[in-house]
Structure formats: structure tokens, C-alpha cells
Design a protein around this motif. Structure first.
Motif, PDB file in Angstrom:
ATOM      1  N   ALA A 120       0.018  14.099  45.356  1.00  0.00           N
ATOM      2  CA  ALA A 120      -1.118  14.349  46.240  1.00  0.00           C
ATOM      3  C   ALA A 120      -0.633  14.609  47.668  1.00  0.00           C
ATOM      4  CB  ALA A 120      -2.084  13.168  46.197  1.00  0.00           C
ATOM      5  N   ALA A 121       0.350  13.835  48.119  1.00  0.00           N
ATOM      6  CA  ALA A 121       0.891  14.030  49.468  1.00  0.00           C
ATOM      7  C   ALA A 121       1.574  15.390  49.597  1.00  0.00           C
ATOM      8  CB  ALA A 121       1.859  12.902  49.809  1.00  0.00           C
ATOM      9  N   VAL A 122       2.328  15.769  48.569  1.00  0.00           N
ATOM     10  CA  VAL A 122       2.996  17.086  48.589  1.00  0.00           C
ATOM     11  C   VAL A 122       1.955  18.199  48.618  1.00  0.00           C
ATOM     12  CG1 VAL A 122       4.412  18.669  47.208  1.00  0.00           C
ATOM     13  CG2 VAL A 122       5.117  16.289  47.500  1.00  0.00           C
ATOM     14  N   PHE A 123       0.913  18.090  47.806  1.00  0.00           N
ATOM     15  CA  PHE A 123      -0.147  19.094  47.789  1.00  0.00           C
ATOM     16  C   PHE A 123      -0.848  19.158  49.139  1.00  0.00           C
ATOM     17  CE2 PHE A 123      -4.669  20.145  47.070  1.00  0.00           C
ATOM     18  CZ  PHE A 123      -4.502  21.456  46.654  1.00  0.00           C
ATOM     19  N   TRP A 124      -1.083  18.000  49.749  1.00  0.00           N
ATOM     20  CA  TRP A 124      -1.761  17.936  51.045  1.00  0.00           C
ATOM     21  C   TRP A 124      -0.937  18.640  52.114  1.00  0.00           C
ATOM     22  CZ3 TRP A 124      -1.080  13.919  55.158  1.00  0.00           C
ATOM     23  CH2 TRP A 124      -2.062  14.005  56.136  1.00  0.00           C
ATOM     24  N   VAL A 125       0.368  18.353  52.164  1.00  0.00           N
ATOM     25  CA  VAL A 125       1.246  18.994  53.149  1.00  0.00           C
ATOM     26  C   VAL A 125       1.328  20.497  52.886  1.00  0.00           C
ATOM     27  CG1 VAL A 125       3.634  19.138  53.980  1.00  0.00           C
ATOM     28  CG2 VAL A 125       2.567  16.905  53.607  1.00  0.00           C
ATOM     29  N   PHE A 126       1.450  20.881  51.619  1.00  0.00           N
ATOM     30  CA  PHE A 126       1.501  22.304  51.276  1.00  0.00           C
ATOM     31  C   PHE A 126       0.213  23.013  51.710  1.00  0.00           C
ATOM     32  CE2 PHE A 126       0.692  25.818  48.326  1.00  0.00           C
ATOM     33  CZ  PHE A 126       1.825  26.586  48.564  1.00  0.00           C
ATOM     34  N   SER A 127      -0.933  22.372  51.508  1.00  0.00           N
ATOM     35  CA  SER A 127      -2.215  22.955  51.908  1.00  0.00           C
ATOM     36  C   SER A 127      -2.292  23.141  53.416  1.00  0.00           C
ATOM     37  CB  SER A 127      -3.374  22.074  51.450  1.00  0.00           C
ATOM     38  OG  SER A 127      -3.368  21.915  50.064  1.00  0.00           O
ATOM     39  N   ILE A 128      -1.823  22.145  54.158  1.00  0.00           N
ATOM     40  CA  ILE A 128      -1.839  22.240  55.625  1.00  0.00           C
ATOM     41  C   ILE A 128      -0.960  23.397  56.084  1.00  0.00           C
ATOM     42  CG2 ILE A 128      -1.144  21.077  57.762  1.00  0.00           C
ATOM     43  CD1 ILE A 128      -1.903  18.413  56.355  1.00  0.00           C
ATOM     44  N   VAL A 129       0.240  23.467  55.546  1.00  0.00           N
ATOM     45  CA  VAL A 129       1.172  24.524  55.949  1.00  0.00           C
ATOM     46  C   VAL A 129       0.618  25.894  55.564  1.00  0.00           C
ATOM     47  CG1 VAL A 129       3.483  25.490  55.551  1.00  0.00           C
ATOM     48  CG2 VAL A 129       3.187  23.027  55.898  1.00  0.00           C
TER      49      VAL A 129
ATOM     50  N   GLY B 219      -9.874  18.589  50.623  1.00  0.00           N
ATOM     51  CA  GLY B 219      -9.790  19.672  51.612  1.00  0.00           C
ATOM     52  C   GLY B 219      -8.839  20.765  51.171  1.00  0.00           C
ATOM     53  N   GLY B 220      -7.707  20.381  50.574  1.00  0.00           N
ATOM     54  CA  GLY B 220      -6.754  21.378  50.068  1.00  0.00           C
ATOM     55  C   GLY B 220      -7.329  22.182  48.917  1.00  0.00           C
ATOM     56  N   ILE B 221      -8.045  21.490  48.028  1.00  0.00           N
ATOM     57  CA  ILE B 221      -8.689  22.195  46.912  1.00  0.00           C
ATOM     58  C   ILE B 221      -9.726  23.168  47.445  1.00  0.00           C
ATOM     59  CG2 ILE B 221     -10.190  21.908  44.903  1.00  0.00           C
ATOM     60  CD1 ILE B 221      -8.702  19.221  44.396  1.00  0.00           C
ATOM     61  N   LEU B 222     -10.537  22.723  48.406  1.00  0.00           N
ATOM     62  CA  LEU B 222     -11.540  23.613  49.010  1.00  0.00           C
ATOM     63  C   LEU B 222     -10.878  24.807  49.678  1.00  0.00           C
ATOM     64  CD1 LEU B 222     -14.002  21.024  50.588  1.00  0.00           C
ATOM     65  CD2 LEU B 222     -14.426  22.498  48.625  1.00  0.00           C
ATOM     66  N   TRP B 223      -9.755  24.564  50.349  1.00  0.00           N
ATOM     67  CA  TRP B 223      -9.038  25.657  51.009  1.00  0.00           C
ATOM     68  C   TRP B 223      -8.612  26.722  50.005  1.00  0.00           C
ATOM     69  CZ3 TRP B 223      -7.895  28.885  54.503  1.00  0.00           C
ATOM     70  CH2 TRP B 223      -6.697  29.570  54.500  1.00  0.00           C
ATOM     71  N   PHE B 224      -8.016  26.295  48.892  1.00  0.00           N
ATOM     72  CA  PHE B 224      -7.521  27.277  47.927  1.00  0.00           C
ATOM     73  C   PHE B 224      -8.642  27.937  47.131  1.00  0.00           C
ATOM     74  CE2 PHE B 224      -3.522  24.978  48.599  1.00  0.00           C
ATOM     75  CZ  PHE B 224      -2.705  26.059  48.869  1.00  0.00           C
ATOM     76  N   VAL B 225      -9.743  27.233  46.908  1.00  0.00           N
ATOM     77  CA  VAL B 225     -10.835  27.800  46.117  1.00  0.00           C
ATOM     78  C   VAL B 225     -11.775  28.647  46.974  1.00  0.00           C
ATOM     79  CG1 VAL B 225     -12.845  27.227  44.706  1.00  0.00           C
ATOM     80  CG2 VAL B 225     -10.716  25.984  44.383  1.00  0.00           C
ATOM     81  N   ILE B 226     -12.117  28.160  48.158  1.00  0.00           N
ATOM     82  CA  ILE B 226     -13.137  28.817  48.978  1.00  0.00           C
ATOM     83  C   ILE B 226     -12.556  29.536  50.190  1.00  0.00           C
ATOM     84  CG2 ILE B 226     -15.190  28.434  50.406  1.00  0.00           C
ATOM     85  CD1 ILE B 226     -15.796  26.007  48.648  1.00  0.00           C
ATOM     86  N   GLY B 227     -11.645  28.890  50.897  1.00  0.00           N
ATOM     87  CA  GLY B 227     -11.240  29.379  52.208  1.00  0.00           C
ATOM     88  C   GLY B 227     -10.184  30.443  52.255  1.00  0.00           C
ATOM     89  N   ARG B 228      -9.288  30.442  51.316  1.00  0.00           N
ATOM     90  CA  ARG B 228      -8.158  31.377  51.367  1.00  0.00           C
ATOM     91  C   ARG B 228      -8.550  32.697  50.733  1.00  0.00           C
ATOM     92  NH1 ARG B 228      -2.901  32.156  48.525  1.00  0.00           N
ATOM     93  NH2 ARG B 228      -1.361  32.402  50.160  1.00  0.00           N
ATOM     94  N   ARG B 229      -8.485  33.726  51.525  1.00  0.00           N
ATOM     95  CA  ARG B 229      -8.819  35.060  51.035  1.00  0.00           C
ATOM     96  C   ARG B 229      -7.584  35.668  50.396  1.00  0.00           C
ATOM     97  NH1 ARG B 229     -12.162  39.125  54.622  1.00  0.00           N
ATOM     98  NH2 ARG B 229     -13.508  37.355  54.358  1.00  0.00           N
ATOM     99  N   ARG B 230      -7.758  36.225  49.247  1.00  0.00           N
ATOM    100  CA  ARG B 230      -6.660  36.866  48.532  1.00  0.00           C
ATOM    101  C   ARG B 230      -6.438  38.264  49.101  1.00  0.00           C
ATOM    102  NH1 ARG B 230      -7.578  32.405  47.474  1.00  0.00           N
ATOM    103  NH2 ARG B 230      -7.471  31.317  45.506  1.00  0.00           N
ATOM    104  N   ALA B 231      -5.265  38.801  48.863  1.00  0.00           N
ATOM    105  CA  ALA B 231      -4.943  40.141  49.369  1.00  0.00           C
ATOM    106  C   ALA B 231      -5.893  41.178  48.791  1.00  0.00           C
ATOM    107  CB  ALA B 231      -3.504  40.497  49.050  1.00  0.00           C
ATOM    108  N   ASN B 232      -6.277  41.043  47.525  1.00  0.00           N
ATOM    109  CA  ASN B 232      -7.164  42.043  46.921  1.00  0.00           C
ATOM    110  C   ASN B 232      -8.607  41.883  47.384  1.00  0.00           C
ATOM    111  OD1 ASN B 232      -7.780  39.731  45.545  1.00  0.00           O
ATOM    112  ND2 ASN B 232      -7.323  40.530  43.516  1.00  0.00           N
ATOM    113  N   ASP B 233      -8.953  40.776  48.058  1.00  0.00           N
ATOM    114  CA  ASP B 233     -10.293  40.618  48.623  1.00  0.00           C
ATOM    115  C   ASP B 233     -10.478  41.449  49.875  1.00  0.00           C
ATOM    116  OD1 ASP B 233     -10.845  38.822  46.663  1.00  0.00           O
ATOM    117  OD2 ASP B 233     -10.706  37.043  47.933  1.00  0.00           O
ATOM    118  N   GLN B 234      -9.395  41.882  50.489  1.00  0.00           N
ATOM    119  CA  GLN B 234      -9.465  42.590  51.757  1.00  0.00           C
ATOM    120  C   GLN B 234      -9.513  44.102  51.580  1.00  0.00           C
ATOM    121  OE1 GLN B 234      -5.945  41.102  53.628  1.00  0.00           O
ATOM    122  NE2 GLN B 234      -7.095  39.550  54.701  1.00  0.00           N
ATOM    123  N   GLY B 235      -9.668  44.548  50.391  1.00  0.00           N
ATOM    124  CA  GLY B 235      -9.703  45.982  50.160  1.00  0.00           C
ATOM    125  C   GLY B 235      -8.315  46.590  50.080  1.00  0.00           C
TER     126      GLY B 235
END
Length: 116
Positions: free
Chosen positions: A12-21, A50-66
Motif C-alpha cells: 500500500a505504501a509503495v502504491f501510494w508513493v507511486f501514485s503521488i509521483v 486517492g491513488g485508485i481514484l487518480w488512476f481510474v478517474i484523474g489520469r487521462r490516457r494518451a488516446n483520450d487526447q485525440g
């Protein structure tokens, strides 16, 4: 049981740090919903969720940008359908001739046999 909790806490700590970075290094154009500082606050203040929300909702994928991957004409099915069979054959013949010409230019001829 205690080992499982320790391993789970470590992961969980590793995932949290990875999400922040990940959230911190993404350009502002790759954030959905709210601005980058708000996403950082969400990821930092609500560690795993928060990390799960970031990867599911907040992070835009390259193909989302056209952003689309460009294809070479020979790989593009629409292009290949648009040209006739005779045009395809002529194009292949021209490419083969060009390759043969380039091959002849780079060849220096047969290497001389060594003399004893």
C-alpha cells in the motif's frame, strides 16, 4: 497473519508513493476533472483510495487526447482499398527496382580471392 499485514502495508505504501509521483510528473493536460494540485492533495491525503481514484478517474490516457497513431501508407487499410490492384502491382514493381538499384550501388562487387 502479521506477515500478511506487513506485506500489505508495504505494498500500500509503495502504491501510494507511486501514485503521488505519477500524479506529480504528469503534465497539466493529462489531468481530468480537477486541477493538478487538487489531485495531488487527494492522492496524498487519502492514501490508497486517492491513488485508485487518480488512476481510474484523474489520469487521462494518451488516446483520450485525440492522439492517433499514424500509419505508413502500406499499413493503412483505407489507403490500400483506395488504390487498384494494378496500381499496387506497379508500386511494388517500382519499389523492387529501387531496392535492386540501391543494392547494386552499395555492392562493391565480389571480393578478390586471397592469394597464397
Amino acid at each position: 497473519m502479521a506477515r500478511l499485514l506487513i506485506v500489505g502495508g508495504f505494498l500500500a505504501a509503495v502504491f501510494w508513493v507511486f501514485s503521488i509521483v505519477d500524479c506529480a510528473v504528469q503534465p497539466a493536460t493529462r489531468h481530468r476533472g480537477v486541477r493538478k494540485p487538487v489531485w495531488l492533495a487527494i492522492v496524498i491525503l487519502i492514501p490508497v483510495i486517492g491513488g485508485i481514484l487518480w488512476f481510474v478517474i484523474g489520469r487521462r490516457r494518451a488516446n483520450d487526447q485525440g492522439v492517433t497513431r499514424t500509419l505508413a501508407p502500406d499499413d493503412d487499410p483505407a489507403f490500400l482499398r483506395s488504390i487498384s490492384k494494378t496500381e499496387q502491382d506497379a508500386r511494388i514493381r517500382r519499389l523492387e527496382e529501387e531496392l535492386a538499384r540501391l543494392d547494386d550501388e552499395t555492392d562493391e562487387g565480389p571480393s578478390p580471392e586471397p592469394r597464397a
